[in-house]
Design a protein around this motif. Sequence first.
Motif, mmCIF file in Angstrom:
data_model
loop_
_atom_site.group_PDB
_atom_site.id
_atom_site.type_symbol
_atom_site.label_atom_id
_atom_site.label_comp_id
_atom_site.label_asym_id
_atom_site.label_seq_id
_atom_site.Cartn_x
_atom_site.Cartn_y
_atom_site.Cartn_z
ATOM 1 N N ASN A 10 0.798 -1.232 0.000
ATOM 2 C CA ASN A 10 0.000 0.000 0.000
ATOM 3 C C ASN A 10 0.829 1.280 0.000
ATOM 4 N N TRP A 11 2.038 1.216 -0.525
ATOM 5 C CA TRP A 11 2.864 2.417 -0.530
ATOM 6 C C TRP A 11 2.208 3.532 -1.342
ATOM 7 N N GLN A 12 1.368 3.136 -2.312
ATOM 8 C CA GLN A 12 0.722 4.149 -3.162
ATOM 9 C C GLN A 12 -0.180 5.088 -2.349
ATOM 10 N N ASP A 14 0.447 6.667 0.211
ATOM 11 C CA ASP A 14 1.186 7.834 0.700
ATOM 12 C C ASP A 14 1.891 8.592 -0.412
ATOM 13 N N ALA A 15 1.552 8.254 -1.652
ATOM 14 C CA ALA A 15 2.223 8.888 -2.793
ATOM 15 C C ALA A 15 1.951 10.388 -2.840
ATOM 16 N N ASN A 16 2.997 11.104 -3.114
ATOM 17 C CA ASN A 16 2.880 12.556 -3.235
ATOM 18 C C ASN A 16 2.107 12.952 -4.488
ATOM 19 N N CYS A 17 2.021 12.035 -5.433
ATOM 20 C CA CYS A 17 1.366 12.344 -6.707
ATOM 21 C C CYS A 17 -0.124 12.015 -6.702
ATOM 22 N N LEU A 18 -0.652 11.577 -5.570
ATOM 23 C CA LEU A 18 -2.092 11.315 -5.504
ATOM 24 C C LEU A 18 -2.826 12.600 -5.851
ATOM 25 N N LEU A 24 1.435 14.271 -16.221
ATOM 26 C CA LEU A 24 2.688 14.912 -15.818
ATOM 27 C C LEU A 24 3.808 13.877 -15.726
ATOM 28 N N PHE A 25 3.442 12.658 -15.351
ATOM 29 C CA PHE A 25 4.442 11.612 -15.131
ATOM 30 C C PHE A 25 4.695 10.773 -16.379
ATOM 31 N N PHE A 26 3.922 11.042 -17.406
ATOM 32 C CA PHE A 26 4.112 10.339 -18.681
ATOM 33 C C PHE A 26 4.194 11.386 -19.792
ATOM 34 N N VAL A 39 7.628 16.789 -7.898
ATOM 35 C CA VAL A 39 6.616 16.133 -7.057
ATOM 36 C C VAL A 39 7.257 14.941 -6.354
ATOM 37 N N CYS A 40 8.043 14.179 -7.099
ATOM 38 C CA CYS A 40 8.692 12.988 -6.540
ATOM 39 C C CYS A 40 9.706 13.351 -5.458
ATOM 40 N N ARG A 41 10.343 14.483 -5.633
ATOM 41 C CA ARG A 41 11.396 14.879 -4.692
ATOM 42 C C ARG A 41 10.885 14.900 -3.244
ATOM 43 N N GLY A 42 9.657 15.319 -3.052
ATOM 44 C CA GLY A 42 9.113 15.411 -1.700
ATOM 45 C C GLY A 42 8.268 14.208 -1.307
ATOM 46 N N CYS A 43 8.408 13.126 -2.035
ATOM 47 C CA CYS A 43 7.546 11.962 -1.808
ATOM 48 C C CYS A 43 8.188 10.996 -0.809
ATOM 49 N N VAL A 44 7.422 10.608 0.210
ATOM 50 C CA VAL A 44 7.976 9.736 1.259
ATOM 51 C C VAL A 44 8.073 8.276 0.807
ATOM 52 N N VAL A 45 7.400 7.918 -0.275
ATOM 53 C CA VAL A 45 7.465 6.527 -0.744
ATOM 54 C C VAL A 45 8.264 6.409 -2.047
ATOM 55 N N ARG A 46 9.153 7.330 -2.224
ATOM 56 C CA ARG A 46 9.946 7.374 -3.452
ATOM 57 C C ARG A 46 10.731 6.073 -3.683
ATOM 58 N N ASP A 47 11.366 5.565 -2.652
ATOM 59 C CA ASP A 47 12.142 4.325 -2.799
ATOM 60 C C ASP A 47 11.231 3.158 -3.175
ATOM 61 N N ASP A 48 10.070 3.090 -2.533
ATOM 62 C CA ASP A 48 9.125 2.009 -2.843
ATOM 63 C C ASP A 48 8.668 2.108 -4.292
ATOM 64 N N CYS A 49 8.389 3.311 -4.710
ATOM 65 C CA CYS A 49 7.905 3.553 -6.070
ATOM 66 C C CYS A 49 8.957 3.144 -7.090
ATOM 67 N N LEU A 50 10.188 3.556 -6.842
ATOM 68 C CA LEU A 50 11.274 3.222 -7.764
ATOM 69 C C LEU A 50 11.474 1.717 -7.820
ATOM 70 N N GLY A 61 7.419 6.534 -18.314
ATOM 71 C CA GLY A 61 7.044 7.456 -17.249
ATOM 72 C C GLY A 61 8.108 7.675 -16.190
ATOM 73 N N ILE A 62 7.766 8.583 -15.279
ATOM 74 C CA ILE A 62 8.632 8.918 -14.154
ATOM 75 C C ILE A 62 8.163 8.108 -12.959
ATOM 76 N N TRP A 63 9.050 7.336 -12.397
ATOM 77 C CA TRP A 63 8.762 6.533 -11.201
ATOM 78 C C TRP A 63 9.885 6.778 -10.208
ATOM 79 N N GLY A 64 9.527 7.042 -8.971
ATOM 80 C CA GLY A 64 10.573 7.252 -7.966
ATOM 81 C C GLY A 64 11.495 8.397 -8.310
ATOM 82 N N GLY A 65 10.995 9.325 -9.086
ATOM 83 C CA GLY A 65 11.789 10.498 -9.440
ATOM 84 C C GLY A 65 12.775 10.251 -10.575
HETATM 85 S S1 SF4 Z 1 7.963 8.887 -6.264
HETATM 86 FE FE1 SF4 Z 1 6.348 7.671 -7.258
HETATM 87 S S2 SF4 Z 1 4.666 7.729 -5.811
HETATM 88 FE FE2 SF4 Z 1 6.055 9.377 -5.270
HETATM 89 S S3 SF4 Z 1 5.331 11.181 -6.339
HETATM 90 FE FE3 SF4 Z 1 6.831 10.217 -7.656
HETATM 91 S S4 SF4 Z 1 5.674 8.877 -9.006
HETATM 92 FE FE4 SF4 Z 1 4.347 9.407 -7.274
#
Ligand code: SF4
Length: 88
Positions: A10-12, A14-18, A24-26, A39-50, A61-65
């Motif tokens: 369920n890391w999604q 807490d995603a900052n991109c919700l 924007l990510f594609f 947006v990713c820079r301030g995301c607490v689940v960045r590692d999980d996303c990547l 797309g952009i995943w985990g910054g």
């Molecule tokens: S790191 Fe992933 S979950 Fe977080 S804002 Fe970026 S795309 Fe969204």
Amino acid sequence: MSDSVEPTENWQDDANCLGVDPDLFFPERGASTREAKEVCRGCVVRDDCLEFALRNGEKFGIWGGLSERERRRIRRQRAQAVRAVMGA
Ligand code: SF4
């Protein structure tokens, strides 16, 4: 950023991109990825996303910054590290 993060469930949630426009990510080929990465820079689940993207071979797309090209580089480095350990 760790090289071997086990994605938490369920890391999604807490995603900052919700709620942020997914387009924007594609971005179109050649378009800026700066805003998405911000947006990713301030995301607490960045590692999980990547890690999710790397494990699932997400090609777009952009995943985990990171962009597709940046993720490809990580996959290559990991593959080289595995080959080095295996002595291949
Ligand atoms: S790191 Fe992933 S979950 Fe977080 S804002 Fe970026 S795309 Fe969204």
